[in-house]
Design a protein around this motif. Structure first.
Motif, PDB file in Angstrom:
ATOM      1  N   ALA A  20       1.059  -1.093  -0.131  1.00  0.00           N
ATOM      2  CA  ALA A  20       0.006   0.129   0.338  1.00  0.00           C
ATOM      3  C   ALA A  20       0.951   0.859   0.150  1.00  0.00           C
ATOM      4  N   GLY A  21       0.166   2.410  -0.502  1.00  0.00           N
ATOM      5  CA  GLY A  21       1.255   3.737  -0.404  1.00  0.00           C
ATOM      6  C   GLY A  21       0.806   4.337  -1.560  1.00  0.00           C
ATOM      7  N   SER A  22       1.374   6.232  -1.479  1.00  0.00           N
ATOM      8  CA  SER A  22       0.708   7.065  -2.668  1.00  0.00           C
ATOM      9  C   SER A  22       0.848   6.535  -3.943  1.00  0.00           C
ATOM     10  N   LEU A 118       0.231  -9.356   6.861  1.00  0.00           N
ATOM     11  CA  LEU A 118       1.844  -8.146   6.464  1.00  0.00           C
ATOM     12  C   LEU A 118       0.780  -6.908   5.878  1.00  0.00           C
ATOM     13  N   THR A 119       1.596  -5.916   6.223  1.00  0.00           N
ATOM     14  CA  THR A 119       1.461  -5.135   5.303  1.00  0.00           C
ATOM     15  C   THR A 119       1.961  -4.631   4.396  1.00  0.00           C
ATOM     16  N   VAL A 120       2.517  -4.321   3.389  1.00  0.00           N
ATOM     17  CA  VAL A 120       3.904  -3.179   3.161  1.00  0.00           C
ATOM     18  C   VAL A 120       3.277  -1.762   2.640  1.00  0.00           C
ATOM     19  N   HIS A 147       1.165  -7.018  11.282  1.00  0.00           N
ATOM     20  CA  HIS A 147       2.239  -7.040  10.917  1.00  0.00           C
ATOM     21  C   HIS A 147       2.563  -5.683   9.769  1.00  0.00           C
ATOM     22  N   ALA A 148       3.205  -5.084  10.366  1.00  0.00           N
ATOM     23  CA  ALA A 148       3.173  -3.354   9.172  1.00  0.00           C
ATOM     24  C   ALA A 148       5.108  -3.621   8.747  1.00  0.00           C
ATOM     25  N   VAL A 149       5.234  -3.322   7.742  1.00  0.00           N
ATOM     26  CA  VAL A 149       6.274  -2.533   7.323  1.00  0.00           C
ATOM     27  C   VAL A 149       6.858  -1.127   6.593  1.00  0.00           C
ATOM     28  N   LEU A 150       7.395  -0.914   6.854  1.00  0.00           N
ATOM     29  CA  LEU A 150       7.162   0.808   6.595  1.00  0.00           C
ATOM     30  C   LEU A 150       8.972   0.494   6.061  1.00  0.00           C
ATOM     31  N   ALA A 151       8.456   0.931   4.234  1.00  0.00           N
ATOM     32  CA  ALA A 151       9.284   1.138   2.882  1.00  0.00           C
ATOM     33  C   ALA A 151       9.551   2.092   2.751  1.00  0.00           C
ATOM     34  N   VAL A 152      10.863   3.081   2.794  1.00  0.00           N
ATOM     35  CA  VAL A 152      11.160   4.013   3.077  1.00  0.00           C
ATOM     36  C   VAL A 152      11.728   3.646   1.091  1.00  0.00           C
TER      37      VAL A 152
END
Length: 444
Positions: A20-22, A118-120, A147-152
């Protein structure tokens, strides 16, 4: 693949995860990089992507095309529909859902994350945490994705600066903790260049954590629902009426949670009629027990009235039935949801008429404050609703069961899905305004 390899693959665990993300944060490119660098795509697939990339003037293969399969997606350069992909490594099997980033398609993110463990969540390192980032985090928290992963992402465009990554990770982690997300794993990546996706990055020696794939392979997965409250939503009543089985009457469906055993006392809801399991058929063969996700046919000792939409549960563990449902919802339709709105509520395999009695609050994503009694919810709003159903429903709390604690609201005129709801979930909705009364004219 040899028999030994097939056996080893069957013994690996399964992880369902969603991205997910913009818009333009690089979700499809990340998925493509995962598939490419983990050698999970076939040669002809890669050749097709290379040809499509060349026709668009790209110097190398555009890995986003591995998931953006719709023509409209390729023409616009955005993801519209949820793209599911299946791949495996020696350590684990994966089902991933590449979800859209455009605010217009947030409803598809709800679909993709509803079954995820899990969500990235991707963030463009140049833009940091934006409103759509917060919206996706809130939805993942509401859906209780463990679970959550923040992928910068796009760290190559900010010169791989540790300070940029640290600031984004700190802001997002604080926001996620306010939502109730217990743990966030932050990873700096460049999906385009491959940094920290499958292979460690040589450009970020200041980062000592796992790559995205390493984390996906090692994160604990506990999706064994066999010890949860046993629930079987009846999908179909089987009566073959053959000479061999003249009195056969079976109740077929997929076990949503828990396990059932021959001889076990059960109750059928919402009627409340009780019986005992006399047999369980699995793939046409009798078995003594069955558990979560298996599609089975239950046979009961008593000839009682059961139809599609009923719920079979252990008598010792039957949920209460109610006509008043209170839940937190994510509104996904362009048409607003208003107080007094007549809808259809689909819970499991049962669909009943319902009315929206109240909308106590709407969540403000910026600071997680609650706007009391907004009167309506518009597309992508998250809010609290009170619903009155025409018939009693056996609902669980969403915290106890993601399957039987969830529902959707449907427009009775055209069948459009309006809202996804989680029973009992709350962002601490405010107390009702003093003197405010329900409109009794809407009562069933």
């Amino acid at each position: 693949m040899s028999t030994t390899e097939l056996t080893e693959l069957a013994e690996t665990t399964l992880l369902r995860f969603a991205t997910a993300g913009s818009v333009d944060d690089g979700k499809s490119t990340l998925v493509g990089r995962l598939l490419h660098d983990s050698k999970s795509i076939l040669t002809d697939q890669l050749e097709a992507v290379e040809r499509a990339s060349a026709s668009r003037g790209a110097e190398g293969p555009d890995l986003a095309l591995l998931t953006d399969g719709l023509r409209a997606e390729r023409e616009q350069g955005i993801t519209i529909d949820v793209a599911y992909r299946y791949f495996a490594t020696p350590k684990r099997r994966f089902i991933l859902a590449d979800t859209p980033g455009h605010v217009q398609y947030t409803r598809n993110m709800v679909t993709g994350a509803s079954t995820a463990e899990l969500t990235v969540i991707l963030v463009d390192a140049r833009n940091g945490v934006v409103e759509q980032t917060r919206r996706h985090a809130a939805i993942a928290a509401l859906l209780r994705v463990p679970h959550a992963v923040l992928a910068v992402n796009k760290m190559d465009l900010v010169e791989y600066k540790e300070s940029v990554f640290a600031a984004i990770a700190e802001e997002f982690t604080a926001y996620a903790h306010e939502l109730g997300v217990p743990e966030v794993t932050a990873i700096p990546i460049s999906a385009l260049a491959g940094d920290n996706v499958v292979e460690p990055s040589a450009n970020m020696d200041w980062y000592g954590g796992p790559t995205v794939l390493e984390h996906l392979e090692t994160v604990p997965v506990a999706h064994d629902l066999s010890h949860c409250h046993a629930r079987l939503p009846v999908q179909y009543v089987i009566r073959p009426q053959t000479a061999e089985h003249p009195d056969y009457r079976g109740y077929a469906g997929q076990i949503a949670a828990g396990s059932f055993h021959v001889g076990e006392p059960v109750t059928v809801l919402p009627s409340g009629r009780a019986s005992r399991i006399s047999g369980i058929d699995l793939l046409g063969e009798p078995v003594d027990a069955a558990w979560t996700t298996q599609s089975v046919t239950l046979l009961l000792e008593d000839d009682i009235d059961i139809s599609r939409g009923d719920l079979i549960v252990p008598s010792k563990d039957a949920p209460a039935t109610t006509q008043d449902v209170e839940a937190t919802v994510c509104h996904v339709a362009d048409q607003p949801l208003t107080v007094g709105h007549r809808v259809l509520l689909k819970h499991g395999t049962r669909t009943v008429k319902a009315i929206v009695k109240d909308i106590p609050s709407r969540l403000t994503l910026d600071d997680l404050s609650l706007h009391p009694h907004p009167g309506q919810l518009v597309a992508n709003d998250i809010g609290r609703v009170k619903i009155r159903t025409a018939e009693p429903l056996p609902v669980d709390s969403y915290a106890d069961s993601r399957r039987t604690g969830s529902f959707i609201l449907i427009d009775p005129n055209d069948g459009t899905t309006l809202t996804a709801g989680m029973v009992g979930e709350s962002f601490a909705a405010p107390e009702p305004v003093k003197g405010e009364a329900d409109d009794d004219s809407w009562d069933f």
